[in-house]
Motif scaffolding. Structure first.
Motif, PDB file in Angstrom:
ATOM      1  N   ARG A   1       0.708  -1.109  -0.070  1.00 62.15           N
ATOM      2  CA  ARG A   1       0.067   0.025   0.071  1.00 62.15           C
ATOM      3  C   ARG A   1       0.981   1.201   0.043  1.00 62.15           C
ATOM      4  NH1 ARG A   1      -3.647  -2.358   4.404  1.00 62.15           N
ATOM      5  NH2 ARG A   1      -4.828  -3.718   3.306  1.00 62.15           N
ATOM      6  N   CYS A   2       1.822   1.385   0.591  1.00 67.03           N
ATOM      7  CA  CYS A   2       2.822   2.445   0.682  1.00 67.03           C
ATOM      8  C   CYS A   2       3.450   2.659  -0.517  1.00 67.03           C
ATOM      9  CB  CYS A   2       3.888   2.094   1.966  1.00 67.03           C
ATOM     10  SG  CYS A   2       4.786   3.603   2.246  1.00 67.03           S
ATOM     11  N   LEU A   3       3.973   1.589  -1.242  1.00 69.32           N
ATOM     12  CA  LEU A   3       4.547   1.585  -2.550  1.00 69.32           C
ATOM     13  C   LEU A   3       3.493   2.164  -3.648  1.00 69.32           C
ATOM     14  CD1 LEU A   3       6.885  -1.346  -2.300  1.00 69.32           C
ATOM     15  CD2 LEU A   3       7.511   0.893  -2.011  1.00 69.32           C
ATOM     16  N   ILE A   4       2.266   1.871  -3.431  1.00 65.57           N
ATOM     17  CA  ILE A   4       1.215   2.285  -4.445  1.00 65.57           C
ATOM     18  C   ILE A   4       1.099   3.593  -4.171  1.00 65.57           C
ATOM     19  CG2 ILE A   4      -1.118   2.256  -4.544  1.00 65.57           C
ATOM     20  CD1 ILE A   4      -1.038  -1.056  -4.188  1.00 65.57           C
ATOM     21  N   ASP A   5       1.105   4.039  -2.811  1.00 63.55           N
ATOM     22  CA  ASP A   5       0.849   5.608  -2.769  1.00 63.55           C
ATOM     23  C   ASP A   5       2.065   6.354  -3.238  1.00 63.55           C
ATOM     24  OD1 ASP A   5      -1.352   5.159  -1.086  1.00 63.55           O
ATOM     25  OD2 ASP A   5      -0.600   5.304   0.834  1.00 63.55           O
ATOM     26  N   ILE A   6       3.467   5.930  -3.168  1.00 63.35           N
ATOM     27  CA  ILE A   6       4.469   6.456  -3.731  1.00 63.35           C
ATOM     28  C   ILE A   6       4.217   6.435  -5.394  1.00 63.35           C
ATOM     29  CG2 ILE A   6       6.955   6.146  -4.107  1.00 63.35           C
ATOM     30  CD1 ILE A   6       7.228   4.850  -1.301  1.00 63.35           C
ATOM     31  N   ASP A   7       3.855   5.461  -5.873  1.00 62.84           N
ATOM     32  CA  ASP A   7       3.663   5.344  -7.298  1.00 62.84           C
ATOM     33  C   ASP A   7       2.611   6.476  -7.865  1.00 62.84           C
ATOM     34  OD1 ASP A   7       3.930   4.091  -9.973  1.00 62.84           O
ATOM     35  OD2 ASP A   7       2.056   3.387  -9.832  1.00 62.84           O
TER      36      ASP A   7
ATOM     37  N   LYS B   1       8.108  16.347  -2.188  1.00 66.87           N
ATOM     38  CA  LYS B   1       8.396  16.286  -0.578  1.00 66.87           C
ATOM     39  C   LYS B   1       7.672  15.411  -0.102  1.00 66.87           C
ATOM     40  CE  LYS B   1       7.165  19.085   2.714  1.00 66.87           C
ATOM     41  NZ  LYS B   1       7.004  20.252   3.606  1.00 66.87           N
ATOM     42  N   ASN B   2       6.430  15.303  -0.281  1.00 66.66           N
ATOM     43  CA  ASN B   2       5.565  14.258   0.448  1.00 66.66           C
ATOM     44  C   ASN B   2       6.097  12.927  -0.163  1.00 66.66           C
ATOM     45  OD1 ASN B   2       4.137  16.087   1.973  1.00 66.66           O
ATOM     46  ND2 ASN B   2       2.611  16.294   0.219  1.00 66.66           N
TER      47      ASN B   2
ATOM     48  N   LEU C   1       9.315  11.837   1.414  1.00 63.43           N
ATOM     49  CA  LEU C   1       9.233  11.220   2.923  1.00 63.43           C
ATOM     50  C   LEU C   1       8.291  10.154   2.999  1.00 63.43           C
ATOM     51  CD1 LEU C   1       7.854  14.913   4.453  1.00 63.43           C
ATOM     52  CD2 LEU C   1       9.943  13.675   4.725  1.00 63.43           C
ATOM     53  N   LEU C   2       7.308   9.621   2.133  1.00 62.69           N
ATOM     54  CA  LEU C   2       6.828   8.414   1.936  1.00 62.69           C
ATOM     55  C   LEU C   2       7.764   7.271   1.722  1.00 62.69           C
ATOM     56  CD1 LEU C   2       3.391   8.912   0.116  1.00 62.69           C
ATOM     57  CD2 LEU C   2       3.538   8.304   2.508  1.00 62.69           C
ATOM     58  N   SER C   3       8.628   7.756   0.944  1.00 61.55           N
ATOM     59  CA  SER C   3       9.631   6.613   0.328  1.00 61.55           C
ATOM     60  C   SER C   3      10.506   6.405   1.674  1.00 61.55           C
ATOM     61  CB  SER C   3      10.683   7.297  -0.598  1.00 61.55           C
ATOM     62  OG  SER C   3      11.600   6.364  -0.868  1.00 61.55           O
ATOM     63  N   GLU C   4      11.048   7.468   2.573  1.00 56.76           N
ATOM     64  CA  GLU C   4      11.928   7.361   3.646  1.00 56.76           C
ATOM     65  C   GLU C   4      11.128   6.351   4.452  1.00 56.76           C
ATOM     66  OE1 GLU C   4      14.852   8.470   4.371  1.00 56.76           O
ATOM     67  OE2 GLU C   4      15.191   9.665   2.565  1.00 56.76           O
ATOM     68  N   ARG C   5       9.784   6.803   4.900  1.00 57.51           N
ATOM     69  CA  ARG C   5       9.196   5.687   5.944  1.00 57.51           C
ATOM     70  C   ARG C   5       9.144   4.333   5.094  1.00 57.51           C
ATOM     71  NH1 ARG C   5       3.089   7.254   6.916  1.00 57.51           N
ATOM     72  NH2 ARG C   5       2.841   5.778   4.772  1.00 57.51           N
TER      73      ARG C   5
END
Length: 106
Positions: free
Chosen positions: A15-21, A44-45, A48-52
């Motif tokens: 889900r997080c990777l989908i949000d990054i995509d 920037k967002n 930050l998602l990628s860092e998390r």
């Protein structure tokens, strides 16, 4: 860790990777827009998602392996372009992309 817990962690990361995509696609659409502030905020967002996500994946690996694999941090440094060298008892560390490139003003 049981397979249900592992699957839950994997799905959360998906889900997080989908949000990054999605953020990447949003950035692509913003290229044709003349709103640099919005572009900056989305970029920037996304970063930050990628860092998390990276931190969560590292924690996942630690949990699955019962500790970090011995060569993980060396390989991670290599992936990021970090170079460490010791020559004649002098330690040198190259940390690319931590500071913005300076532009020359003439």
């Amino acid at each position: 860790m049981n397979s249900d817990t592992l699957l839950t962690h994997i799905r959360l990361e998906q889900r997080c990777l989908i949000d990054i995509d999605k953020k990447l696609h949003e950035l692509e659409c913003l290229l044709s827009c003349s709103d640099p502030i919005r572009f900056f905020e989305v970029a920037k967002n996304m970063a930050l998602l990628s860092e998390r996500s990276t931190a969560q994946l590292r924690n996942f690996l630690f949990t699955v392996c019962g500790g970090m694999p011995q060569d993980y941090y060396l390989q991670a440094a290599e992936m990021q372009g970090i170079c460490v060298d010791v020559t004649d008892s002098i330690l040198s560390v190259r940390l690319p992309a931590l500071l913005p490139k300076k532009t020359r003003t003439e």
